[in-house]
Design a protein around this motif. Structure first.
Motif, PDB file in Angstrom:
ATOM      1  N   UNK A   1       0.693  -1.298   0.048  1.00 55.36           N
ATOM      2  CA  UNK A   1      -0.224  -0.175   0.024  1.00 55.36           C
ATOM      3  C   UNK A   1       0.857   1.402  -0.126  1.00 55.36           C
ATOM      4  N   UNK A   2       2.020   1.082   0.619  1.00 59.74           N
ATOM      5  CA  UNK A   2       3.057   2.576   0.799  1.00 59.74           C
ATOM      6  C   UNK A   2       3.866   2.053  -0.390  1.00 59.74           C
ATOM      7  N   UNK A   3       3.692   2.847  -1.356  1.00 62.46           N
ATOM      8  CA  UNK A   3       4.904   2.757  -2.563  1.00 62.46           C
ATOM      9  C   UNK A   3       6.074   3.826  -2.251  1.00 62.46           C
ATOM     10  N   UNK A   4       7.248   3.331  -2.807  1.00 63.69           N
ATOM     11  CA  UNK A   4       8.278   4.375  -2.577  1.00 63.69           C
ATOM     12  C   UNK A   4       8.017   5.724  -3.343  1.00 63.69           C
ATOM     13  N   UNK A   5       8.377   6.916  -2.711  1.00 64.25           N
ATOM     14  CA  UNK A   5       8.279   8.051  -3.457  1.00 64.25           C
ATOM     15  C   UNK A   5       6.863   8.557  -3.582  1.00 64.25           C
ATOM     16  N   UNK A   6       5.707   8.077  -2.871  1.00 67.30           N
ATOM     17  CA  UNK A   6       4.372   8.624  -2.924  1.00 67.30           C
ATOM     18  C   UNK A   6       4.318   9.451  -1.699  1.00 67.30           C
ATOM     19  N   UNK A   7       3.403  10.365  -1.581  1.00 66.78           N
ATOM     20  CA  UNK A   7       3.025  11.159  -0.449  1.00 66.78           C
ATOM     21  C   UNK A   7       2.934  10.383   0.905  1.00 66.78           C
ATOM     22  N   UNK A   8       2.246   9.121   0.977  1.00 67.04           N
ATOM     23  CA  UNK A   8       1.978   8.220   1.923  1.00 67.04           C
ATOM     24  C   UNK A   8       3.240   7.887   2.406  1.00 67.04           C
ATOM     25  N   UNK A   9       4.389   7.775   1.455  1.00 68.22           N
ATOM     26  CA  UNK A   9       5.592   7.193   1.963  1.00 68.22           C
ATOM     27  C   UNK A   9       6.394   8.570   2.684  1.00 68.22           C
ATOM     28  N   UNK A  10       6.279   9.374   1.907  1.00 75.39           N
ATOM     29  CA  UNK A  10       6.807  10.794   2.752  1.00 75.39           C
ATOM     30  C   UNK A  10       6.379  10.869   3.951  1.00 75.39           C
ATOM     31  N   UNK A  11       5.041  10.618   4.152  1.00 74.98           N
ATOM     32  CA  UNK A  11       4.263  11.189   5.519  1.00 74.98           C
ATOM     33  C   UNK A  11       4.751   9.959   6.436  1.00 74.98           C
ATOM     34  N   UNK A  12       5.018   8.955   6.137  1.00 70.60           N
ATOM     35  CA  UNK A  12       5.304   7.677   6.798  1.00 70.60           C
ATOM     36  C   UNK A  12       6.787   7.974   7.384  1.00 70.60           C
ATOM     37  N   UNK A  13       7.643   8.189   6.600  1.00 67.13           N
ATOM     38  CA  UNK A  13       8.924   8.415   6.963  1.00 67.13           C
ATOM     39  C   UNK A  13       8.961   9.728   7.830  1.00 67.13           C
ATOM     40  N   UNK A  14       8.350  10.660   7.570  1.00 64.00           N
ATOM     41  CA  UNK A  14       8.520  11.651   8.510  1.00 64.00           C
ATOM     42  C   UNK A  14       8.028  11.453   9.984  1.00 64.00           C
ATOM     43  N   UNK A  15       6.884  10.906  10.208  1.00 62.39           N
ATOM     44  CA  UNK A  15       6.640  10.327  11.236  1.00 62.39           C
ATOM     45  C   UNK A  15       7.431   9.194  11.971  1.00 62.39           C
ATOM     46  N   UNK A  16       7.800   8.216  11.177  1.00 63.53           N
ATOM     47  CA  UNK A  16       9.008   7.312  11.622  1.00 63.53           C
ATOM     48  C   UNK A  16       8.366   6.144  12.329  1.00 63.53           C
ATOM     49  N   UNK A  17       7.468   6.360  13.163  1.00 57.78           N
ATOM     50  CA  UNK A  17       6.781   5.300  14.023  1.00 57.78           C
ATOM     51  C   UNK A  17       5.517   5.647  14.558  1.00 57.78           C
ATOM     52  N   UNK A  18       4.640   4.658  14.893  1.00 53.81           N
ATOM     53  CA  UNK A  18       3.386   5.035  15.682  1.00 53.81           C
ATOM     54  C   UNK A  18       3.917   5.653  16.981  1.00 53.81           C
ATOM     55  N   UNK A  19       2.882   6.335  17.594  1.00 53.55           N
ATOM     56  CA  UNK A  19       3.116   6.745  18.959  1.00 53.55           C
ATOM     57  C   UNK A  19       2.014   6.562  19.847  1.00 53.55           C
ATOM     58  N   UNK A  20       2.456   5.874  20.798  1.00 52.52           N
ATOM     59  CA  UNK A  20       1.293   5.144  21.858  1.00 52.52           C
ATOM     60  C   UNK A  20       1.217   6.175  23.103  1.00 52.52           C
ATOM     61  N   UNK A  21      -0.069   6.501  23.421  1.00 51.61           N
ATOM     62  CA  UNK A  21      -0.496   7.323  24.564  1.00 51.61           C
ATOM     63  C   UNK A  21      -1.393   6.586  25.280  1.00 51.61           C
ATOM     64  N   UNK A  22      -1.728   7.038  26.688  1.00 53.85           N
ATOM     65  CA  UNK A  22      -2.403   5.974  27.543  1.00 53.85           C
ATOM     66  C   UNK A  22      -3.866   5.932  26.873  1.00 53.85           C
ATOM     67  N   UNK A  23      -4.445   6.957  26.370  1.00 56.87           N
ATOM     68  CA  UNK A  23      -5.875   6.891  25.598  1.00 56.87           C
ATOM     69  C   UNK A  23      -5.974   6.850  24.048  1.00 56.87           C
ATOM     70  N   UNK A  24      -4.822   6.670  23.344  1.00 55.02           N
ATOM     71  CA  UNK A  24      -4.967   6.879  21.937  1.00 55.02           C
ATOM     72  C   UNK A  24      -3.641   6.721  21.326  1.00 55.02           C
ATOM     73  N   UNK A  25      -3.627   6.394  20.123  1.00 59.16           N
ATOM     74  CA  UNK A  25      -2.579   6.002  19.296  1.00 59.16           C
ATOM     75  C   UNK A  25      -2.391   7.120  18.067  1.00 59.16           C
ATOM     76  N   UNK A  26      -1.383   7.626  17.943  1.00 61.62           N
ATOM     77  CA  UNK A  26      -1.107   8.298  16.497  1.00 61.62           C
ATOM     78  C   UNK A  26      -0.177   7.393  15.658  1.00 61.62           C
ATOM     79  N   UNK A  27      -1.107   6.843  14.705  1.00 57.24           N
ATOM     80  CA  UNK A  27      -0.419   5.735  13.809  1.00 57.24           C
ATOM     81  C   UNK A  27       0.594   6.309  12.864  1.00 57.24           C
ATOM     82  N   UNK A  28       1.708   5.542  12.432  1.00 57.99           N
ATOM     83  CA  UNK A  28       2.628   6.020  11.535  1.00 57.99           C
ATOM     84  C   UNK A  28       1.821   6.329  10.194  1.00 57.99           C
TER      85      UNK A  28
END
Length: 185
Positions: A12-39
């Motif tokens: 789903x995440x092809x190299x060079x796409x906007x989705x790829x750039x956004x995922x690389x910028x975020x780097x990882x999912x971030x887990x909080x006690x009440x929610x997750x900010x997914x990569x």
């Protein structure tokens, strides 16, 4: 034979796409006690790349052969489609497989239980092999936040890992070892 499969995000995440750039910028999912900010967008992280019973999912598989004593004999890797037979929690799996609770075993049903029992034998072999290698074994509790209706942290409880957690951990470690050996070759 043990097959460990992980979601094929690259489909789903092809190299060079906007989705790829956004995922690389975020780097990882971030887990909080009440929610997750997914990569990745929720449509991927919580749906297309998330297991659901009796639904086909794209994955990469590490298909491994082990000796009876838990030694990795061979491995091959390939893209695949998997279909999960059931939704299991660690608690239900542990109760059925390791504690032998009749209600949990009945809830799983014989076909799922039979597969889990074979996996339990693989786990025991892997765990014994870990001991022979002298590998570190951290058995620590996990902190779980107690959240009230207003989304405030009211406390922290310690949740202990059960054998089902350890089973998955041993399988993932073996898959990582197999991939590392393949990359080294």
């Amino acid at each position: 034979r043990l097959i460990v499969a992980i979601a094929d995000v690259s489909h789903y995440v092809r190299p060079g796409t906007a989705l790829d750039a956004a995922a690389q910028e975020r780097g990882t999912s971030v887990y909080f006690p009440t929610r997750v900010l997914p990569m990745l967008p929720t449509a991927l992280s919580d749906h297309l790349c998330s297991l659901a019973p009796r639904v086909d999912r794209l994955c990469f598989a590490a298909d491994m052969l082990l000796s009876k004593n838990g030694t990795l004999k061979s491995a091959r890797f390939y893209p695949a489609v998997m279909r999960s037979a059931a939704r299991l929690t660690y608690t239900l799996a542990s109760q059925a497989l390791f504690e032998g609770r009749p209600a949990a075993r009945s809830q799983l049903g014989q076909p799922v239980l039979a597969s889990l029992e074979v996996l339990g034998e693989v786990y025991r072999a892997l765990y014994r092999a870990r001991g022979r290698r002298g590998a570190l074994d951290f058995d620590s509790a996990e902190a779980e936040f107690v959240i009230d209706a207003g989304q405030h942290v009211r406390g922290v409880e310690l949740r202990t890992r059960n054998h089902a957690h350890r089973l998955i951990e041993e399988c993932m470690i073996l898959a990582n070892v197999a991939v590392a050996q393949e990359l080294e070759r």
